[in-house]
Design an enzyme around this catalytic site. Structure first.
Site, PDB file in Angstrom:
ATOM      1  N   LYS A   1     -19.548 115.437 -30.950  1.00  0.00           N
ATOM      2  CA  LYS A   1     -19.851 115.656 -29.530  1.00  0.00           C
ATOM      3  C   LYS A   1     -19.633 117.120 -29.156  1.00  0.00           C
ATOM      4  O   LYS A   1     -20.394 117.704 -28.388  1.00  0.00           O
ATOM      5  CB  LYS A   1     -18.996 114.745 -28.649  1.00  0.00           C
ATOM      6  CG  LYS A   1     -19.489 113.294 -28.668  1.00  0.00           C
ATOM      7  CD  LYS A   1     -18.538 112.357 -27.963  1.00  0.00           C
ATOM      8  CE  LYS A   1     -18.982 110.912 -28.074  1.00  0.00           C
ATOM      9  NZ  LYS A   1     -17.913 109.969 -27.763  1.00  0.00           N
TER      10      LYS A   1
ATOM     11  N   LYS B   1     -32.917 109.949 -36.317  1.00  0.00           N
ATOM     12  CA  LYS B   1     -32.232 108.788 -35.738  1.00  0.00           C
ATOM     13  C   LYS B   1     -32.626 108.650 -34.267  1.00  0.00           C
ATOM     14  O   LYS B   1     -32.595 109.636 -33.526  1.00  0.00           O
ATOM     15  CB  LYS B   1     -30.720 108.986 -35.869  1.00  0.00           C
ATOM     16  CG  LYS B   1     -29.917 107.885 -35.210  1.00  0.00           C
ATOM     17  CD  LYS B   1     -28.424 108.126 -35.238  1.00  0.00           C
ATOM     18  CE  LYS B   1     -27.747 107.109 -34.329  1.00  0.00           C
ATOM     19  NZ  LYS B   1     -26.313 107.133 -34.338  1.00  0.00           N
TER      20      LYS B   1
ATOM     21  N   LYS C   1     -30.697 108.998 -27.522  1.00  0.00           N
ATOM     22  CA  LYS C   1     -30.991 109.573 -26.211  1.00  0.00           C
ATOM     23  C   LYS C   1     -30.952 111.098 -26.277  1.00  0.00           C
ATOM     24  O   LYS C   1     -31.755 111.773 -25.673  1.00  0.00           O
ATOM     25  CB  LYS C   1     -29.922 109.074 -25.241  1.00  0.00           C
ATOM     26  CG  LYS C   1     -30.386 108.863 -23.867  1.00  0.00           C
ATOM     27  CD  LYS C   1     -29.303 108.185 -23.031  1.00  0.00           C
ATOM     28  CE  LYS C   1     -27.981 108.110 -23.698  1.00  0.00           C
ATOM     29  NZ  LYS C   1     -26.824 108.748 -23.347  1.00  0.00           N
TER      30      LYS C   1
HETATM   31  P1  AMP Z   1     -24.665 105.205 -28.529  1.00  0.00           P
HETATM   32  O1  AMP Z   1     -24.930 104.927 -27.095  1.00  0.00           O
HETATM   33  O2  AMP Z   1     -25.588 106.197 -29.164  1.00  0.00           O
HETATM   34  O3  AMP Z   1     -23.217 105.485 -28.801  1.00  0.00           O
HETATM   35  O4  AMP Z   1     -24.966 103.844 -29.318  1.00  0.00           O
HETATM   36  C1  AMP Z   1     -24.377 102.611 -28.979  1.00  0.00           C
HETATM   37  C2  AMP Z   1     -24.453 101.681 -30.158  1.00  0.00           C
HETATM   38  O5  AMP Z   1     -25.801 101.555 -30.628  1.00  0.00           O
HETATM   39  C3  AMP Z   1     -23.622 102.172 -31.354  1.00  0.00           C
HETATM   40  O6  AMP Z   1     -22.885 101.094 -31.866  1.00  0.00           O
HETATM   41  C4  AMP Z   1     -24.633 102.668 -32.346  1.00  0.00           C
HETATM   42  O7  AMP Z   1     -24.268 102.404 -33.657  1.00  0.00           O
HETATM   43  C5  AMP Z   1     -25.890 101.886 -32.008  1.00  0.00           C
HETATM   44  N1  AMP Z   1     -27.035 102.774 -32.227  1.00  0.00           N
HETATM   45  C6  AMP Z   1     -27.396 103.834 -31.466  1.00  0.00           C
HETATM   46  N2  AMP Z   1     -28.508 104.447 -31.947  1.00  0.00           N
HETATM   47  C7  AMP Z   1     -28.862 103.747 -33.061  1.00  0.00           C
HETATM   48  C8  AMP Z   1     -29.922 103.883 -34.024  1.00  0.00           C
HETATM   49  N3  AMP Z   1     -30.848 104.825 -33.927  1.00  0.00           N
HETATM   50  N4  AMP Z   1     -29.951 102.998 -35.041  1.00  0.00           N
HETATM   51  C9  AMP Z   1     -29.020 102.009 -35.142  1.00  0.00           C
HETATM   52  N5  AMP Z   1     -28.006 101.840 -34.273  1.00  0.00           N
HETATM   53  C10 AMP Z   1     -27.916 102.690 -33.244  1.00  0.00           C
END
Ligand code: AMP
Ligand code: TRP
Length: 345
Positions: A128, A211, A214
């Site tokens: 981050k 990946k 957002k």
């Molecule tokens: P984040 O809001 O990016 O922290 O994501 C929330 C949850 O979604 C986490 O548990 C991540 O592992 C999962 N996640 C986010 N982006 C992806 C992605 N591109 N592929 C698989 N899992 C994702």
């Protein structure tokens, strides 16, 4: 074609009787299909199999989001999304982290067991900061609050995406340190939780092949629809192999996304078409668009209905929060007792 998944193998059947599932979701923005296949689907699959506490972690969101309206909107969005996707409030608890302020009290107690140097090594913290976020104390201590979230409900199984492995490791460490420091050896207060990470959960690629995230602006929103959805799907980056030429499905983003939605037979059929040639990326994108619409179509409608009734969403969260808080307060009484924190009420 698959429909919304609601069952997964139970992880450890012999411990099922004592399993308490907990997990948190950040209300940090619009949920996308990476979130769904990486995390939400697992949450939904488990929530009706064991006692489960799922909370929307708005205190955690404050580490990076300082916009009142956005935080409120995102919070309702996440709650409506879970309900629309199949969360059944009669089977498990869905609530707001801030409806259980005791988690911040427990986090404070845990701070005294965690070396700052350990927190500074946090992968997610470093990532981050590399992204340019302010290294405030909340961001540094994020994993400690997460440990409190998990342990205050006696959580023993934590379904999360693979990127959360280190946070669960820290939670296990904190639980062990707490038990060791404050509890008799034969009467530990906290169970040591296990992460529940599906090995076959792939990282979902975004429109540009990186990946889906957002922060890269390459997402397909869970409730995107119509022209906006079509535009996104059509913009997925592919190579420039001409329509007639054979293609390798395993090298293509569109196919990677198709595998999330299609059953094995359909995947094989499309893969064979790629290899045979005469099947262009435009065809694959059309197929993908149809699959997304079929898969999320009903949930989308439920989502819009729910968002038009925020009071109904808040009622569900309130009830979940009352249950969560009752459980948390019981735990905190024990925590205060074993640590020697007197209270006079
Ligand atoms: P984040 O809001 O990016 O922290 O994501 C929330 C949850 O979604 C986490 O548990 C991540 O592992 C999962 N996640 C986010 N982006 C992806 C992605 N591109 N592929 C698989 N899992 C994702
Ligand atoms: N850090 C988690 C994420 O970004 C969210 C979270 C907060 C969480 N508290 C939790 C996950 C407790 C599981 C259990 O996805």
């Amino acid at each position: 074609m698959s429909t919304l998944a609601t069952t997964l193998e139970s992880p450890t059947p012999e411990s099922a009787a004592t399993t308490t599932v907990v997990s948190g979701v950040q209300p940090s923005g619009e949920l996308h299909i990476g979130n769904y296949f990486g995390a939400i689907r697992q949450h939904l699959a488990l929530h009706s199999q064991h006692p489960a506490y799922y909370f929307i972690v708005n205190y955690h969101a404050l580490t990076t989001l300082h916009d009142r309206e956005a935080l409120r909107q995102n919070t309702l969005h996440v709650a409506a999304a879970y309900l629309a996707l199949g969360f059944d409030p009669s089977k498990a608890h869905l609530f707001l982290q801030s409806d259980v302020p005791e988690v911040t009290e427990l986090a404070w107690i845990f701070y005294n067991l965690v070396p700052v140097s350990r927190l500074e090594l946090g992968v997610s913290y470093k990532e981050k900061i590399d992204r340019g976020l302010t290294p405030n104390a909340g961001l540094l201590n994020y994993p400690v609050l997460q440990a409190a979230d998990i342990l205050i409900y006696g959580g023993s199984l934590v379904p999360v995406g693979a990127d959360q492995r280190q946070h669960i490791e820290m939670t296990r460490d904190i639980a062990q340190r707490f038990n060791h420091t404050f509890c008799p050896e034969d009467d530990p207060l906290f169970p040591i939780p296990e992460p529940y990470i599906l090995d076959n959960v792939a990282i979902v690629p975004g429109l540009d092949g990186k990946k889906m995230s957002k922060s890269y602006g390459n997402t397909i929103g869970l409730f995107d629809e119509g022209k906006a959805l079509k535009k996104k799907v059509m913009s997925i980056v592919t190579d420039s192999t001409p329509l007639e030429a054979p293609k390798d499905p395993d090298e293509d983003n569109v196919f990677a996304l198709i595998t999330l939605f299609a059953d094995k037979a359909k995947q094989e059929e499309i893969a064979a078409a790629y290899r045979a040639g005469g099947y262009g990326y435009g065809h694959a994108k059309k197929a993908l668009l149809g699959m997304i619409n079929t898969y999320f179509g009903d949930a989308r409608e439920r989502y819009h209905d729910l968002m038009a009734r925020p009071d109904y969403i808040l009622d569900i969260l309130r009830e979940g929060g009352e249950n969560g808080r009752a459980q948390a307060q019981q735990f905190m009484e024990r925590v205060r007792e074993v640590t020697g924190l007197l209270t006079t009420y």
